[in-house]
Write an enzyme that holds these catalytic residues in place. Sequence first.
Site, PDB file in Angstrom:
ATOM      1  N   TYR A   1      36.861  37.422  33.243  1.00 18.26           N
ATOM      2  CA  TYR A   1      35.821  37.196  32.237  1.00 18.26           C
ATOM      3  C   TYR A   1      34.996  35.948  32.553  1.00 18.26           C
ATOM      4  O   TYR A   1      33.817  35.866  32.212  1.00 18.26           O
ATOM      5  CB  TYR A   1      36.446  37.017  30.847  1.00 18.26           C
ATOM      6  CG  TYR A   1      36.557  38.292  30.047  1.00 18.26           C
ATOM      7  CD1 TYR A   1      37.268  39.384  30.520  1.00 18.26           C
ATOM      8  CD2 TYR A   1      35.968  38.384  28.789  1.00 18.26           C
ATOM      9  CE1 TYR A   1      37.385  40.538  29.768  1.00 18.26           C
ATOM     10  CE2 TYR A   1      36.083  39.531  28.033  1.00 18.26           C
ATOM     11  CZ  TYR A   1      36.784  40.605  28.530  1.00 18.26           C
ATOM     12  OH  TYR A   1      36.892  41.746  27.777  1.00 18.26           O
TER      13      TYR A   1
ATOM     14  N   LYS B   1      49.467  42.931  37.252  1.00 13.08           N
ATOM     15  CA  LYS B   1      49.232  43.905  38.330  1.00 13.08           C
ATOM     16  C   LYS B   1      49.630  43.187  39.624  1.00 13.08           C
ATOM     17  O   LYS B   1      48.845  43.084  40.578  1.00 13.08           O
ATOM     18  CB  LYS B   1      47.749  44.326  38.309  1.00 13.08           C
ATOM     19  CG  LYS B   1      47.411  45.512  39.206  1.00 13.08           C
ATOM     20  CD  LYS B   1      47.981  46.832  38.749  1.00 13.08           C
ATOM     21  CE  LYS B   1      47.692  47.915  39.780  1.00 13.08           C
ATOM     22  NZ  LYS B   1      48.385  49.199  39.474  1.00 13.08           N
TER      23      LYS B   1
ATOM     24  N   ASP C   1      49.170  49.444  34.437  1.00 10.16           N
ATOM     25  CA  ASP C   1      48.974  50.897  34.347  1.00 10.16           C
ATOM     26  C   ASP C   1      50.175  51.555  33.658  1.00 10.16           C
ATOM     27  O   ASP C   1      50.018  52.416  32.792  1.00 10.16           O
ATOM     28  CB  ASP C   1      48.693  51.516  35.733  1.00 10.16           C
ATOM     29  CG  ASP C   1      49.677  51.087  36.808  1.00 10.16           C
ATOM     30  OD1 ASP C   1      50.466  50.140  36.585  1.00 10.16           O
ATOM     31  OD2 ASP C   1      49.661  51.690  37.899  1.00 10.16           O
TER      32      ASP C   1
ATOM     33  N   ASP D   1      42.326  42.871  26.713  1.00  4.36           N
ATOM     34  CA  ASP D   1      41.185  43.511  26.048  1.00  4.36           C
ATOM     35  C   ASP D   1      41.427  45.011  25.955  1.00  4.36           C
ATOM     36  O   ASP D   1      41.286  45.619  24.887  1.00  4.36           O
ATOM     37  CB  ASP D   1      39.906  43.219  26.852  1.00  4.36           C
ATOM     38  CG  ASP D   1      38.686  43.880  26.248  1.00  4.36           C
ATOM     39  OD1 ASP D   1      38.514  43.790  25.016  1.00  4.36           O
ATOM     40  OD2 ASP D   1      37.908  44.491  27.005  1.00  4.36           O
TER      41      ASP D   1
ATOM     42  N   ASP E   1      42.879  47.449  22.476  1.00  8.61           N
ATOM     43  CA  ASP E   1      42.154  48.589  21.907  1.00  8.61           C
ATOM     44  C   ASP E   1      43.049  49.823  21.893  1.00  8.61           C
ATOM     45  O   ASP E   1      43.065  50.590  20.924  1.00  8.61           O
ATOM     46  CB  ASP E   1      40.884  48.911  22.722  1.00  8.61           C
ATOM     47  CG  ASP E   1      39.637  48.232  22.171  1.00  8.61           C
ATOM     48  OD1 ASP E   1      39.773  47.095  21.665  1.00  8.61           O
ATOM     49  OD2 ASP E   1      38.547  48.824  22.261  1.00  8.61           O
TER      50      ASP E   1
HETATM   51  C1  IPM Z   1      37.064  41.875  22.129  1.00  8.08           C
HETATM   52  C2  IPM Z   1      35.706  42.380  22.528  1.00  8.08           C
HETATM   53  C3  IPM Z   1      35.008  41.298  23.360  1.00  8.08           C
HETATM   54  C4  IPM Z   1      35.818  41.111  24.615  1.00  8.08           C
HETATM   55  C5  IPM Z   1      33.522  41.569  23.682  1.00  8.08           C
HETATM   56  C6  IPM Z   1      32.711  41.798  22.428  1.00  8.08           C
HETATM   57  C7  IPM Z   1      32.925  40.469  24.497  1.00  8.08           C
HETATM   58  O1  IPM Z   1      35.815  43.588  23.206  1.00  8.08           O
HETATM   59  O2  IPM Z   1      37.133  40.837  21.450  1.00  8.08           O
HETATM   60  O3  IPM Z   1      38.051  42.518  22.485  1.00  8.08           O
HETATM   61  O4  IPM Z   1      35.620  41.831  25.620  1.00  8.08           O
HETATM   62  O5  IPM Z   1      36.669  40.223  24.634  1.00  8.08           O
HETATM   63 MG    MG Z   2      37.768  44.385  23.250  1.00 11.79          MG
END
Ligand code: IPM
Ligand code: MG
Length: 351
Positions: free
Chosen positions: A135, A186, A218, A242, A246
């Site tokens: 990042y 990884k 993975d 990240d 999700d």
């Molecule tokens: C998160 C989001 C952010 C990230 C974006 C909005 C920059 O996806 O907080 O998970 O990638 O960290």
């Molecule tokens: Mg995110």
Amino acid sequence: MKVCVLPGDGIGPEIVAQALRVLQALDLQLSFEQAPVGGAGYRALGHPLPEQTLELARASEAILFGAVGDFSLDSLPRELRPEQAILGLRKELNLFANFRPALVYPELVQASTLRPEVVSGLDILIIRELTGDIYFGQPRGIRTLDNGEREGFDTMRYSESEIRRVAHVGFQAAAKRGGRLCSVDKANVLDTMQLWREVVSSVGREYPSVQLSHMYVDNCAMQLLKNPKQFDVIVTGNMFGDILSDEASMLTGSIGMLPSASLNEHRFGLYEPIHGSAPDIAGQNVANPLATILSAAMMLRFSFDQAAAADRIEAAVRRVLAQGLRTADICEPGARQIGTREMGDAVLAAL
Ligand code: IPM
Ligand code: MG
């Protein structure tokens, strides 16, 4: 105690408004000051993270954040795009430890796309490193090669000290919960991740009571769907965290339910739902405010030592779910669908 309120874009203002109502109802002597951020910051003051917004954040005890992201600004140069606001805040304020719990409420077991026996009772915590990795690594860019072709490149990098400090956070969190920490990397392919594994292992020797395991990312992505209850605390880098967070959110039924805390070493924190700005449903009173309301509870617990008040908010959310009240994202047959504001009303009533 001053809270910097940064509603941001899309559904951000609607969901933050409900969390603010909840905080205000608790009568905790918090004061709130708002500032524009993200696309809203760019439109108001020409930058996604305007100088005065950053100053306000620095002068506060905690930040309550909505969401940033606005498709209509995606053609701006990267440094002016809305996402830079949250990345800039994390970096500027050194918020390296990101707590992303994924908890399945009994009432929402049916909302998950996975079978009830796989997810019911799930309670895992993902700790994502938030200020390093690909990042922020340099160099990065898009360059033109000698043959005229363009090439994009980013740099994955972690220093030992960056790995060590988030590893400590992971071990300490695991020690307070189920005593198991899974470090996700990884290391079979990436040198950065080989170092990650070495450093996490060496920190682990200071925590003999915590059972440490390692897993490739993975495999972890697969295991989260196969048998998510095998995990207690997961610690991982910025990029993998990240993605995995999700994924983990869907175990719980909706990304609209998941709060997060991003902390520095002094317990200063930024609190935000893990979902995005959802421009497609913005302004329609349909977004789920619960992730933001639960983020406010995390703020009370982590930054203000107000565990009792945090418990009250969490209990109120559970009660509202038990009453069968649902926003569209978590609504199943037989439940009553309500809007963003009505969900705020219901949580207030339950409080
Ligand atoms: C998160 C989001 C952010 C990230 C974006 C909005 C920059 O996806 O907080 O998970 O990638 O960290
Ligand atoms: Mg995110």
